[in-house]
Structures are given as C-alpha cells and as structure tokens.
Design a protein around this motif. Structure first.
Motif, PDB file in Angstrom:
ATOM      1  N   ARG A   1       0.831  -1.204   0.000  1.00 55.27           N
ATOM      2  CA  ARG A   1       0.000   0.000   0.000  1.00 55.27           C
ATOM      3  C   ARG A   1       0.867   1.255   0.000  1.00 55.27           C
ATOM      4  NH1 ARG A   1      -5.101  -0.587   3.475  1.00 55.27           N
ATOM      5  NH2 ARG A   1      -5.482  -1.953   1.707  1.00 55.27           N
TER       6      ARG A   1
ATOM      7  N   THR B   1      -5.180  -2.519  -8.058  1.00 55.34           N
ATOM      8  CA  THR B   1      -6.393  -3.145  -7.543  1.00 55.34           C
ATOM      9  C   THR B   1      -6.573  -4.535  -8.137  1.00 55.34           C
ATOM     10  OG1 THR B   1      -7.466  -1.003  -7.249  1.00 55.34           O
ATOM     11  CG2 THR B   1      -8.908  -2.923  -7.361  1.00 55.34           C
TER      12      THR B   1
ATOM     13  N   ASP C   1      -6.177  -7.179  -5.433  1.00 55.44           N
ATOM     14  CA  ASP C   1      -7.560  -7.335  -5.015  1.00 55.44           C
ATOM     15  C   ASP C   1      -7.901  -6.438  -3.833  1.00 55.44           C
ATOM     16  OD1 ASP C   1     -10.110  -8.344  -5.260  1.00 55.44           O
ATOM     17  OD2 ASP C   1      -9.768  -9.976  -3.837  1.00 55.44           O
ATOM     18  N   ASP C   2      -7.338  -5.239  -3.827  1.00 53.73           N
ATOM     19  CA  ASP C   2      -7.697  -4.246  -2.819  1.00 53.73           C
ATOM     20  C   ASP C   2      -7.447  -2.865  -3.398  1.00 53.73           C
ATOM     21  OD1 ASP C   2      -4.754  -4.384  -0.630  1.00 53.73           O
ATOM     22  OD2 ASP C   2      -4.983  -3.627  -2.647  1.00 53.73           O
ATOM     23  N   ASP C   3      -7.419  -1.852  -2.541  1.00 48.45           N
ATOM     24  CA  ASP C   3      -7.301  -0.480  -3.021  1.00 48.45           C
ATOM     25  C   ASP C   3      -5.903   0.073  -2.796  1.00 48.45           C
ATOM     26  OD1 ASP C   3      -7.418  -0.405  -0.310  1.00 48.45           O
ATOM     27  OD2 ASP C   3      -8.798   1.275  -0.171  1.00 48.45           O
ATOM     28  N   SER C   4      -4.863  -0.738  -3.066  1.00 47.45           N
ATOM     29  CA  SER C   4      -3.486  -0.333  -2.766  1.00 47.45           C
ATOM     30  C   SER C   4      -3.093   0.971  -3.429  1.00 47.45           C
ATOM     31  CB  SER C   4      -2.518  -1.435  -3.207  1.00 47.45           C
ATOM     32  OG  SER C   4      -2.766  -2.626  -2.519  1.00 47.45           O
TER      33      SER C   4
ATOM     34  N   ARG D   1      -5.292   3.403  -4.364  1.00 48.65           N
ATOM     35  CA  ARG D   1      -6.298   4.445  -4.216  1.00 48.65           C
ATOM     36  C   ARG D   1      -6.084   5.245  -2.940  1.00 48.65           C
ATOM     37  NH1 ARG D   1      -9.008   4.646  -9.112  1.00 48.65           N
ATOM     38  NH2 ARG D   1      -9.325   2.542  -9.859  1.00 48.65           N
TER      39      ARG D   1
ATOM     40  N   ARG E   1     -11.797   5.028  -1.530  1.00 49.89           N
ATOM     41  CA  ARG E   1     -12.036   3.623  -1.224  1.00 49.89           C
ATOM     42  C   ARG E   1     -13.497   3.258  -1.476  1.00 49.89           C
ATOM     43  NH1 ARG E   1      -9.113   1.809   4.388  1.00 49.89           N
ATOM     44  NH2 ARG E   1      -6.969   2.245   3.764  1.00 49.89           N
TER      45      ARG E   1
END
Length: 213
Positions: A87, A196, A200-203, A205, A210
């Motif tokens: 992140r 993303t 599979d996440d909002d690294s 953003r 979010r």
C-alpha cells in the motif's frame, strides 16, 4: 546567509542537463534513436560532446535518466510507517505520477509528452529495453530503502523487496498500455486500477476513493 536551496552552479548544471536531454529526445523522435549520434545531440544543444557525456555517461542515459527514483522514495517515506509495504509503494506510485503529469482531464503537459516519447523509444529500441530493465533494479532499491528506513531486518527486507517488485510490474503494465493508447488514458488511474487488479484491494487508491463495502 543560510540557503538550503540549490547553488547557482547546480541550477546551471540542471538547466544544461534539461537542454541536452530535450534536444536528444527531439532528434531521437525525428531521426530515430540508432540514426542519431551523441555528436548530433551536442551540436543541436550548442555544447561539446564532452559536456553531453559529463551529464549523460551513455547514449541510453539521454532517454532513461530522470529524477523519479528520488521522488518515489520521498513519497514512500512520507506515508505512514504502519501501512503494508504494497500500500505504501502503490499509493506513492500513483501520487508521484499525478504530481508529474498534473490533474486528470487537464491539458497535456510537457512532462506528459516527454514521458510518452521516452516510453515509445524504450518499447521500439532493444538497447533501451535492456537498459530499462537494469534501471528497474535501482528503482526497486530506492523503494525498498524508503520502506525500511534506518532499521532493516531480513524478514522486513524480504517483504519490501517482494512488494516493490510486484508494484513495479504493475507500473510497467500500466505504462505499456498508456503508451499504446497514445497517452489518452489517465496514467495514475491506470496504475491504481492495475494495483487493484493485482492485489484485489485499493493499494493504489487514496483513502477518499475507497469503495464502500
């Protein structure tokens, strides 16, 4: 008087560096990378070949040299130390790219066009592709050092190396797509979307964007 800014000599060196690189890129685009010599760049820039080599030790450096590693390292170091490395690095990549290219939907900046021209040259020139891969090691080291700070340990270094390598792979994919689409997409958004998809996440953003779960 105390002055922490660059000295006059440093500013002049940077101006010369920008002038030479600007002419080099113009000639490479107009004539082709292989058909342009360092002497051609020196003549167009109004400097001696020795001056060119003083700032750019190899012809490849005329295309690949930039200050992005320092900017990325600063952005990573400025993020909260308790964030996961992916992140920290992912958001730093997006933030640094936004800083370089300007706001989404704005007019194309000189930095935008320079980056696009550089990417096209790298994609089309085998010698530049090989050197670009080498330069990725330096970028990864800068990112890892920024994540680790002053107290590295083997496990933390392993995690930071893995995160930096994965994020740079996403960056490469985003840059290639951006270049193929003539720089039309918003590059920071492309990088964020790639992060993303990969993690599979909002690294990539910022917190404000979010998705609500």
């Amino acid at each position: 008087m105390n002055d922490d800014g660059p000295s006059l000599r440093e500013r002049r060196r940077e101006e010369t560096r920008r002038l030479v690189q600007s002419w080099a890129m113009r000639l490479f685009v107009e004539r082709g990378y292989d058909a342009t010599t360092v002497n051609d760049v020196a003549r167009a820039s109004g400097v001696s070949p020795m001056t060119v080599y003083r700032h750019f030790p190899t012809k490849e450096d005329l295309v690949l040299h930039d200050r992005c590693d320092d900017l990325l390292a600063e952005r990573v170091a400025a993020r909260p130390a308790d964030e996961p490395p992916v992140r920290r690095i992912g958001r730093a990549l997006v933030d640094a790219t936004r800083s370089l290219l300007g706001p989404a939907g704005g007019a194309r900046s000189p930095e935008h066009d320079l980056l696009l021209a550089r990417l096209r040259l790298v994609v089309d020139t085998p010698a530049l592709r090989a050197r670009h891969l080498d330069s990725q090691y330096a970028t990864r080291k800068a990112l890892v050092d920024a994540v680790l700070g002053d107290a590295p340990d083997p496990e933390a270094e392993f995690r930071a190396q893995a995160a930096a390598g994965a994020c740079l792979a996403v960056l490469h994919v985003a840059l290639v797509r951006w270049a193929r689409e003539d720089g039309r997409p918003d590059l920071p958004d492309l990088i964020a979307a790639g992060l993303t998809a990969a993690f599979d996440d909002d690294s990539g953003r910022p917190p404000a964007s979010r998705p609500t779960r």
